[in-house]
Design an enzyme around this catalytic site. Sequence first.
Site, PDB file in Angstrom:
ATOM      1  N   ASP A  36      -9.821  14.291  -4.507  1.00 26.39           N
ATOM      2  CA  ASP A  36      -9.385  13.379  -3.439  1.00 26.39           C
ATOM      3  C   ASP A  36     -10.638  12.610  -2.972  1.00 26.39           C
ATOM      4  O   ASP A  36     -11.754  12.849  -3.446  1.00 26.39           O
ATOM      5  CB  ASP A  36      -8.749  14.144  -2.281  1.00 26.39           C
ATOM      6  CG  ASP A  36      -7.746  13.293  -1.491  1.00 26.39           C
ATOM      7  OD1 ASP A  36      -6.534  13.561  -1.529  1.00 26.39           O
ATOM      8  OD2 ASP A  36      -8.196  12.320  -0.815  1.00 26.39           O
ATOM      9  N   TYR A 147       2.660  -2.644  -2.136  1.00 21.18           N
ATOM     10  CA  TYR A 147       3.101  -1.290  -2.503  1.00 21.18           C
ATOM     11  C   TYR A 147       4.150  -1.372  -3.613  1.00 21.18           C
ATOM     12  O   TYR A 147       4.077  -0.660  -4.612  1.00 21.18           O
ATOM     13  CB  TYR A 147       3.659  -0.586  -1.274  1.00 21.18           C
ATOM     14  CG  TYR A 147       3.895   0.900  -1.460  1.00 21.18           C
ATOM     15  CD1 TYR A 147       2.828   1.798  -1.424  1.00 21.18           C
ATOM     16  CD2 TYR A 147       5.175   1.402  -1.652  1.00 21.18           C
ATOM     17  CE1 TYR A 147       3.043   3.170  -1.580  1.00 21.18           C
ATOM     18  CE2 TYR A 147       5.400   2.761  -1.808  1.00 21.18           C
ATOM     19  CZ  TYR A 147       4.331   3.648  -1.770  1.00 21.18           C
ATOM     20  OH  TYR A 147       4.547   5.002  -1.931  1.00 21.18           O
ATOM     21  N   LYS A 151       3.611   0.176  -7.384  1.00 25.01           N
ATOM     22  CA  LYS A 151       4.460   1.284  -7.831  1.00 25.01           C
ATOM     23  C   LYS A 151       5.325   0.877  -9.027  1.00 25.01           C
ATOM     24  O   LYS A 151       5.639   1.691  -9.891  1.00 25.01           O
ATOM     25  CB  LYS A 151       5.313   1.801  -6.677  1.00 25.01           C
ATOM     26  CG  LYS A 151       4.480   2.483  -5.578  1.00 25.01           C
ATOM     27  CD  LYS A 151       3.726   3.689  -6.110  1.00 25.01           C
ATOM     28  CE  LYS A 151       3.002   4.461  -5.030  1.00 25.01           C
ATOM     29  NZ  LYS A 151       2.269   5.630  -5.581  1.00 25.01           N
ATOM     30  N   THR A 182       5.390  13.832   4.560  1.00 22.02           N
ATOM     31  CA  THR A 182       3.923  13.918   4.434  1.00 22.02           C
ATOM     32  C   THR A 182       3.290  13.022   5.507  1.00 22.02           C
ATOM     33  O   THR A 182       3.978  12.245   6.177  1.00 22.02           O
ATOM     34  CB  THR A 182       3.434  13.424   3.057  1.00 22.02           C
ATOM     35  OG1 THR A 182       3.659  12.009   2.972  1.00 22.02           O
ATOM     36  CG2 THR A 182       4.120  14.134   1.907  1.00 22.02           C
TER      37      THR A 182
HETATM   38  N1  LIG Z   1       5.696  10.544   1.193  1.00 25.66           N
HETATM   39  C1  LIG Z   1       6.600   9.734   0.671  1.00 25.66           C
HETATM   40  O1  LIG Z   1       7.671   9.507   1.237  1.00 25.66           O
HETATM   41  C2  LIG Z   1       6.340   9.080  -0.650  1.00 25.66           C
HETATM   42  C3  LIG Z   1       7.390   8.388  -1.239  1.00 25.66           C
HETATM   43  C4  LIG Z   1       7.209   7.771  -2.457  1.00 25.66           C
HETATM   44  C5  LIG Z   1       5.988   7.868  -3.084  1.00 25.66           C
HETATM   45  N2  LIG Z   1       4.973   8.532  -2.507  1.00 25.66           N
HETATM   46  C6  LIG Z   1       3.711   8.600  -3.232  1.00 25.66           C
HETATM   47  O2  LIG Z   1       3.296   9.928  -3.368  1.00 25.66           O
HETATM   48  C7  LIG Z   1       1.884   9.969  -3.474  1.00 25.66           C
HETATM   49  C8  LIG Z   1       1.344  10.985  -2.475  1.00 25.66           C
HETATM   50  O3  LIG Z   1       1.605  10.506  -1.171  1.00 25.66           O
HETATM   51  P1  LIG Z   1       1.813  11.464   0.074  1.00 25.66           P
HETATM   52  O4  LIG Z   1       3.123  11.168   0.624  1.00 25.66           O
HETATM   53  O5  LIG Z   1       1.462  12.849  -0.272  1.00 25.66           O
HETATM   54  O6  LIG Z   1       0.751  10.806   1.079  1.00 25.66           O
HETATM   55  P2  LIG Z   1      -0.529  11.392   1.793  1.00 25.66           P
HETATM   56  O7  LIG Z   1      -1.108  10.250   2.530  1.00 25.66           O
HETATM   57  O8  LIG Z   1      -0.196  12.628   2.518  1.00 25.66           O
HETATM   58  O9  LIG Z   1      -1.473  11.804   0.574  1.00 25.66           O
HETATM   59  C9  LIG Z   1      -2.104  10.841  -0.223  1.00 25.66           C
HETATM   60  C10 LIG Z   1      -3.421  11.426  -0.685  1.00 25.66           C
HETATM   61  O10 LIG Z   1      -4.079  10.423  -1.485  1.00 25.66           O
HETATM   62  C11 LIG Z   1      -5.435  10.407  -1.096  1.00 25.66           C
HETATM   63  N3  LIG Z   1      -6.074   9.148  -1.415  1.00 25.66           N
HETATM   64  C12 LIG Z   1      -5.923   7.948  -0.803  1.00 25.66           C
HETATM   65  N4  LIG Z   1      -6.738   7.035  -1.348  1.00 25.66           N
HETATM   66  C13 LIG Z   1      -7.418   7.674  -2.326  1.00 25.66           C
HETATM   67  C14 LIG Z   1      -8.406   7.269  -3.237  1.00 25.66           C
HETATM   68  N5  LIG Z   1      -8.890   6.021  -3.261  1.00 25.66           N
HETATM   69  N6  LIG Z   1      -8.892   8.179  -4.107  1.00 25.66           N
HETATM   70  C15 LIG Z   1      -8.437   9.449  -4.086  1.00 25.66           C
HETATM   71  N7  LIG Z   1      -7.506   9.901  -3.248  1.00 25.66           N
HETATM   72  C16 LIG Z   1      -7.011   9.013  -2.371  1.00 25.66           C
HETATM   73  C17 LIG Z   1      -5.407  10.672   0.403  1.00 25.66           C
HETATM   74  O11 LIG Z   1      -6.680  11.065   0.879  1.00 25.66           O
HETATM   75  C18 LIG Z   1      -4.353  11.730   0.496  1.00 25.66           C
HETATM   76  O12 LIG Z   1      -4.888  13.029   0.359  1.00 25.66           O
HETATM   77  C19 LIG Z   1       1.390   8.560  -3.243  1.00 25.66           C
HETATM   78  O13 LIG Z   1       1.130   7.947  -4.486  1.00 25.66           O
HETATM   79  C20 LIG Z   1       2.562   7.899  -2.557  1.00 25.66           C
HETATM   80  O14 LIG Z   1       2.578   6.516  -2.751  1.00 25.66           O
HETATM   81  C21 LIG Z   1       5.110   9.149  -1.294  1.00 25.66           C
END
Ligand SMILES: NC(=O)c1ccc[n+]([C@@H]2O[C@H](COP(=O)([O-])OP(=O)(O)OC[C@H]3O[C@@H](n4cnc5c(N)ncnc54)[C@H](O)[C@@H]3O)[C@@H](O)[C@H]2O)c1
Length: 240
Positions: A36, A147, A151, A182
């Site tokens: 991370d 976004y 995606k 999250t």
């Molecule tokens: N939570 C949702 O509803 C949801 C829905 C669809 C997709 N997603 C996708 O799931 C994935 C995880 O998201 P999440 O919901 O756990 O969010 P989150 O914000 O809790 O976690 C995202 C993680 O990515 C890390 N991160 C951000 N920029 C970074 C970088 N440049 N290098 C390395 N790490 C980095 C953050 O520090 C964090 O730990 C993402 O790709 C997000 O787009 C989430």
Amino acid sequence: MKLQGKLALVTGAYRGIGRACAEALAREGARVIATDIFTEAPSYDTDILYRQCDVGSETDWERIGREIDAGDGKIDILVNAAGVAPTKDGVHDVTMADWDFILRVNQTGVMLGMRMATARMLGKGSLSIVNISSIWGQVAGTGQIAYHASKGAVINMTRNVAVTYAKQGIRANVILPGLIDTEMVRVQKPEMNAATLALTPMGRIGRPEEIADGAVFLASDASSFVTGAVLPIDGGFTAQ
Ligand SMILES: NC(=O)c1ccc[n+]([C@@H]2O[C@H](COP(=O)([O-])OP(=O)(O)OC[C@H]3O[C@@H](n4cnc5c(N)ncnc54)[C@H](O)[C@@H]3O)[C@@H](O)[C@H]2O)c1
């Protein structure tokens, strides 16, 4: 245990979906390198090695690659979960700074991870790549142009890698999470989350562990004939 003896790398694994994936892979017996952007490791509920890696940084990925090379040079599983959500809305007011930031992490970050892993595994054995896209990579909500762009790119980059390396033991699949509980969602505008929830047939928010269960399936030999697949884990959202 489904993943005994395998080395897995998970990005964005400090918290949220990435963290749940890292812990689930480790529980199935994989040796896990969680990465991370933060320098300090979080405390995991299983034995996991943590490394700082900004997924948008070529230099950081080269450092990770050198560490893998210092072992046996092999990686069996890559989960690209790192991601950032938008700070601006529609295309009419997106700034170049916002656009570049989101594409750098969500799109370039996934490409660099896949490059690091495929370059090492060609001709060496099997590799399973699991990319985390979003329902917004396949269908549209309002606003969040960068976004959506990033995606959508993750879905087609996954298919491209799947087809390109299908005969070389490399599989690539992509998960489309719906609304998942999250930090990313907690800091979003409540009305935005309420709108997504209202359109979710199951009528509830998902848990990070429900995405991790899909990632374990796609990472494991249980999905040995699955490549280029797009797996929504979204409470029925994209079925409508
Ligand atoms: N939570 C949702 O509803 C949801 C829905 C669809 C997709 N997603 C996708 O799931 C994935 C995880 O998201 P999440 O919901 O756990 O969010 P989150 O914000 O809790 O976690 C995202 C993680 O990515 C890390 N991160 C951000 N920029 C970074 C970088 N440049 N290098 C390395 N790490 C980095 C953050 O520090 C964090 O730990 C993402 O790709 C997000 O787009 C989430």
